[in-house]
Design an enzyme around this catalytic site. Structure first.
Site, PDB file in Angstrom:
ATOM      1  N   CYS A 130     -32.231   6.774  11.882  1.00 35.12           N
ATOM      2  CA  CYS A 130     -32.975   5.640  11.334  1.00 35.12           C
ATOM      3  C   CYS A 130     -32.109   4.722  10.465  1.00 35.12           C
ATOM      4  CB  CYS A 130     -34.180   6.139  10.543  1.00 35.12           C
ATOM      5  SG  CYS A 130     -33.892   7.650   9.613  1.00 35.12           S
ATOM      6  N   HIS A 243     -36.802   2.368   4.769  1.00 32.23           N
ATOM      7  CA  HIS A 243     -35.494   2.610   4.153  1.00 32.23           C
ATOM      8  C   HIS A 243     -34.879   1.277   3.712  1.00 32.23           C
ATOM      9  CE1 HIS A 243     -35.791   6.636   5.518  1.00 32.23           C
ATOM     10  NE2 HIS A 243     -34.833   6.688   6.406  1.00 32.23           N
TER      11      HIS A 243
HETATM   12  P1  NAP Z   1     -42.740  15.734  11.353  1.00 30.18           P
HETATM   13  O1  NAP Z   1     -43.721  14.791  10.770  1.00 30.18           O
HETATM   14  O2  NAP Z   1     -42.414  16.970  10.609  1.00 30.18           O
HETATM   15  O3  NAP Z   1     -43.235  16.117  12.831  1.00 30.18           O
HETATM   16  C1  NAP Z   1     -42.594  17.081  13.599  1.00 30.18           C
HETATM   17  C2  NAP Z   1     -43.206  17.121  14.997  1.00 30.18           C
HETATM   18  O4  NAP Z   1     -42.490  18.088  15.771  1.00 30.18           O
HETATM   19  C3  NAP Z   1     -44.658  17.548  15.002  1.00 30.18           C
HETATM   20  O5  NAP Z   1     -45.333  16.943  16.083  1.00 30.18           O
HETATM   21  C4  NAP Z   1     -44.529  19.043  15.238  1.00 30.18           C
HETATM   22  O6  NAP Z   1     -45.675  19.626  15.823  1.00 30.18           O
HETATM   23  C5  NAP Z   1     -43.394  19.079  16.226  1.00 30.18           C
HETATM   24  N1  NAP Z   1     -42.770  20.403  16.238  1.00 30.18           N
HETATM   25  C6  NAP Z   1     -42.210  21.065  15.215  1.00 30.18           C
HETATM   26  N2  NAP Z   1     -41.822  22.279  15.615  1.00 30.18           N
HETATM   27  C7  NAP Z   1     -42.127  22.392  16.919  1.00 30.18           C
HETATM   28  C8  NAP Z   1     -41.975  23.415  17.893  1.00 30.18           C
HETATM   29  N3  NAP Z   1     -41.429  24.584  17.610  1.00 30.18           N
HETATM   30  N4  NAP Z   1     -42.435  23.167  19.157  1.00 30.18           N
HETATM   31  C9  NAP Z   1     -43.012  21.996  19.450  1.00 30.18           C
HETATM   32  N5  NAP Z   1     -43.183  20.988  18.574  1.00 30.18           N
HETATM   33  C10 NAP Z   1     -42.736  21.184  17.324  1.00 30.18           C
HETATM   34  O7  NAP Z   1     -41.330  15.034  11.611  1.00 30.18           O
HETATM   35  P2  NAP Z   1     -41.025  13.512  12.053  1.00 30.18           P
HETATM   36  O8  NAP Z   1     -40.728  12.704  10.870  1.00 30.18           O
HETATM   37  O9  NAP Z   1     -42.076  13.058  12.995  1.00 30.18           O
HETATM   38  O10 NAP Z   1     -39.631  13.662  12.805  1.00 30.18           O
HETATM   39  C11 NAP Z   1     -39.508  14.398  13.992  1.00 30.18           C
HETATM   40  C12 NAP Z   1     -38.063  14.315  14.452  1.00 30.18           C
HETATM   41  O11 NAP Z   1     -37.776  12.974  14.812  1.00 30.18           O
HETATM   42  C13 NAP Z   1     -37.061  14.648  13.346  1.00 30.18           C
HETATM   43  O12 NAP Z   1     -36.839  16.031  13.257  1.00 30.18           O
HETATM   44  C14 NAP Z   1     -35.856  13.896  13.761  1.00 30.18           C
HETATM   45  O13 NAP Z   1     -35.070  14.658  14.664  1.00 30.18           O
HETATM   46  C15 NAP Z   1     -36.457  12.691  14.450  1.00 30.18           C
HETATM   47  N6  NAP Z   1     -36.428  11.468  13.626  1.00 30.18           N
HETATM   48  C16 NAP Z   1     -37.191  11.257  12.539  1.00 30.18           C
HETATM   49  C17 NAP Z   1     -37.129  10.053  11.852  1.00 30.18           C
HETATM   50  C18 NAP Z   1     -37.963   9.744  10.678  1.00 30.18           C
HETATM   51  O14 NAP Z   1     -37.799   8.655  10.100  1.00 30.18           O
HETATM   52  N7  NAP Z   1     -38.872  10.600  10.270  1.00 30.18           N
HETATM   53  C19 NAP Z   1     -36.300   9.071  12.265  1.00 30.18           C
HETATM   54  C20 NAP Z   1     -35.531   9.300  13.368  1.00 30.18           C
HETATM   55  C21 NAP Z   1     -35.609  10.485  14.036  1.00 30.18           C
HETATM   56  P3  NAP Z   1     -46.808  20.391  14.906  1.00 30.18           P
HETATM   57  O15 NAP Z   1     -47.633  19.294  14.281  1.00 30.18           O
HETATM   58  O16 NAP Z   1     -47.538  21.187  15.908  1.00 30.18           O
HETATM   59  O17 NAP Z   1     -46.057  21.213  13.915  1.00 30.18           O
HETATM   60  C1  3JM Z   2     -33.997  12.645  10.832  1.00 34.23           C
HETATM   61  O1  3JM Z   2     -34.708  19.517  13.488  1.00 34.23           O
HETATM   62  C2  3JM Z   2     -33.898  18.875  12.804  1.00 34.23           C
HETATM   63  O2  3JM Z   2     -32.849  19.370  12.395  1.00 34.23           O
HETATM   64  C3  3JM Z   2     -34.206  17.422  12.550  1.00 34.23           C
HETATM   65  C4  3JM Z   2     -33.533  16.891  11.336  1.00 34.23           C
HETATM   66  C5  3JM Z   2     -33.699  15.388  11.224  1.00 34.23           C
HETATM   67  C6  3JM Z   2     -32.905  14.486  11.956  1.00 34.23           C
HETATM   68  C7  3JM Z   2     -31.980  14.986  13.020  1.00 34.23           C
HETATM   69  O3  3JM Z   2     -30.892  15.498  12.704  1.00 34.23           O
HETATM   70  O4  3JM Z   2     -32.365  14.850  14.183  1.00 34.23           O
HETATM   71  C8  3JM Z   2     -34.655  14.889  10.329  1.00 34.23           C
HETATM   72  C9  3JM Z   2     -34.805  13.520  10.146  1.00 34.23           C
HETATM   73  C10 3JM Z   2     -33.042  13.113  11.735  1.00 34.23           C
HETATM   74  C11 3JM Z   2     -32.201  12.126  12.435  1.00 34.23           C
HETATM   75  O5  3JM Z   2     -32.753  11.109  12.867  1.00 34.23           O
HETATM   76  O6  3JM Z   2     -30.975  12.308  12.542  1.00 34.23           O
END
Ligand code: NAP
Ligand code: 3JM
Length: 333
Positions: A130, A243
């Site tokens: 992000c 951000h």
């Molecule tokens: P989040 O709110 O914690 O949501 C995590 C999602 O992943 C939920 O739908 C969760 O399902 C699912 N999940 C977790 N463990 C799982 C498993 N074992 N099997 C299947 N599904 C599972 O996190 P988020 O902010 O949406 O971010 C998710 C990912 O996107 C991050 O880890 C990162 O890699 C990426 N990301 C995030 C951002 C950001 O700004 N937040 C930006 C760029 C990329 P449940 O509800 O069932 O637990």
């Molecule tokens: C943003 O499962 C993880 O380790 C996710 C951690 C994470 C990441 C990532 O490394 O994919 C949380 C929030 C990011 C990202 O966009 O790099």
């Protein structure tokens, strides 16, 4: 022709915005599938007036569904484990995690910067971090105009970047602090309410964090600038969403502030909000929920010959995640 679309991690902070963005941009969805962990089986998610039952993410969950596009945001380990299964089942995976971003044969794409890279995919396209996305959108017009040699960036990152539960924890800590109750600290290394934490993701041997090194390596890859020097410090702040970044670029050619402002204002995906006389500059509270990258406080760096400093704000759940992923999918319509 419409697409059969899967959203993996659909119940999360990013996943919810994936569904909203597909809807808002009228992405042609013929059929939708929503996946999350076993914990969410039984939940239903609404999309365009219909309810969709959450299915458990498994290696076989994509089989027989003829999915065209799978938008993954369920964390890096889930992407590593399950994205190959989605590709084998015939889907184009657009992955929001860090799992594949630096793989040489996987495109890392920001549509305003390097859309043509998406064509070379072999089943997976990575969505950058992000903080990287909003920065490269702003760097691109300045690089095209004056060739950026070095970037100095400090971030002020919202708690929702660590997921929905981190946002909930910040709100709860704030309530408990004001009520003089003990604070529950789980998602970050320290209390985040009324604080800031100069530590995002894990520390590396060189003293930088992994989040900081993501900004270095991903920026070079997206901008096709392997020698670009980038120095990043990433900081978590008690802002719920969007951000902010202070960015200083050193350029080969001199740019005045007015020239930089004009190049930024013309660039796709950017809104310049820069009128000090009227207290106009971007702020995360007001940028939350909108698509563009906002830029303000544009000025010449008084400490070097050819330098421009500016402030850059974007909703990291939208341009930093869901919107960028949907824009990548739109390249294939
Ligand atoms: P989040 O709110 O914690 O949501 C995590 C999602 O992943 C939920 O739908 C969760 O399902 C699912 N999940 C977790 N463990 C799982 C498993 N074992 N099997 C299947 N599904 C599972 O996190 P988020 O902010 O949406 O971010 C998710 C990912 O996107 C991050 O880890 C990162 O890699 C990426 N990301 C995030 C951002 C950001 O700004 N937040 C930006 C760029 C990329 P449940 O509800 O069932 O637990
Ligand atoms: C943003 O499962 C993880 O380790 C996710 C951690 C994470 C990441 C990532 O490394 O994919 C949380 C929030 C990011 C990202 O966009 O790099």
């Amino acid at each position: 022709m419409g697409k059969r679309v899967a959203v993996v991690g659909a119940t999360g902070a990013v996943g919810v915005e994936m569904l909203a963005t597909l809807d808002k941009r009228n992405f042609p969805v013929d059929e939708l599938f929503v996946f999350a962990s076993a914990r969410s089986v039984g939940k239903k998610l609404g999309f365009q007036g219909r309810e969709y039952a959450v299915e458990e993410l498994t290696a076989a969950c994509f089989d027989g569904k003829k999915i065209d596009i799978a938008l993954f945001s369920a964390g890096a380990s889930r992407s590593k484990e399950f994205a190959p299964a989605a590709v084998r089942a015939g889907a184009l995976v657009i992955d929001n995690s860090s799992a594949f971003r630096m793989d040489a044969d996987i495109p890392l794409v920001v549509p305003e910067v390097n859309p043509e890279d998406a064509k070379a995919h072999t089943g997976i396209i990575a969505n950058p971090n992000c903080s990287t996305i909003q920065m490269v959108v702003a760097l691109k017009p300045l690089h095209d105009a004056a060739q950026i040699l070095r970037v100095e960036v400090a971030t002020y990152q919202a708690v929702s970047g660590a997921g929905q539960s981190a946002m909930d924890e910040c709100i709860q800590q704030t309530r408990d602090f004001l009520a003089s109750k003990p604070l529950h600290i789980e998602k970050f290394a320290h209390q985040i309410a009324f604080n800031l934490i100069p530590h995002i993701d894990v520390f590396q041997d060189n003293g930088y964090t992994k989040e900081e090194m993501k900004m270095v390596y991903e920026t070079r890859k997206i901008m096709h600038a392997p020698d670009l020097r980038v120095n990043a410090t990433t900081v978590r702040v008690p802002v719920l969403r969007a951000h902010s970044e202070v960015i200083t670029v050193s350029t080969e050619k001199k740019l005045s502030a007015a020239e930089a402002r004009a190049y930024l204002a013309k660039a796709p995906g950017i809104i310049v909000q820069d009128d000090p006389a009227k207290n106009q500059y971007p702020m995360p509270f007001f940028v939350s929920g909108s698509y563009p990258v906002y830029v303000g406080r544009i000025r010449e760096d008084i400490s070097q010959e050819n330098g421009i400093t500016f402030f850059c704000v974007a909703d990291q759940l939208l341009k930093g995640a869901a919107l960028n992923a949907v824009q990548i999918a739109e390249l294939f319509l």
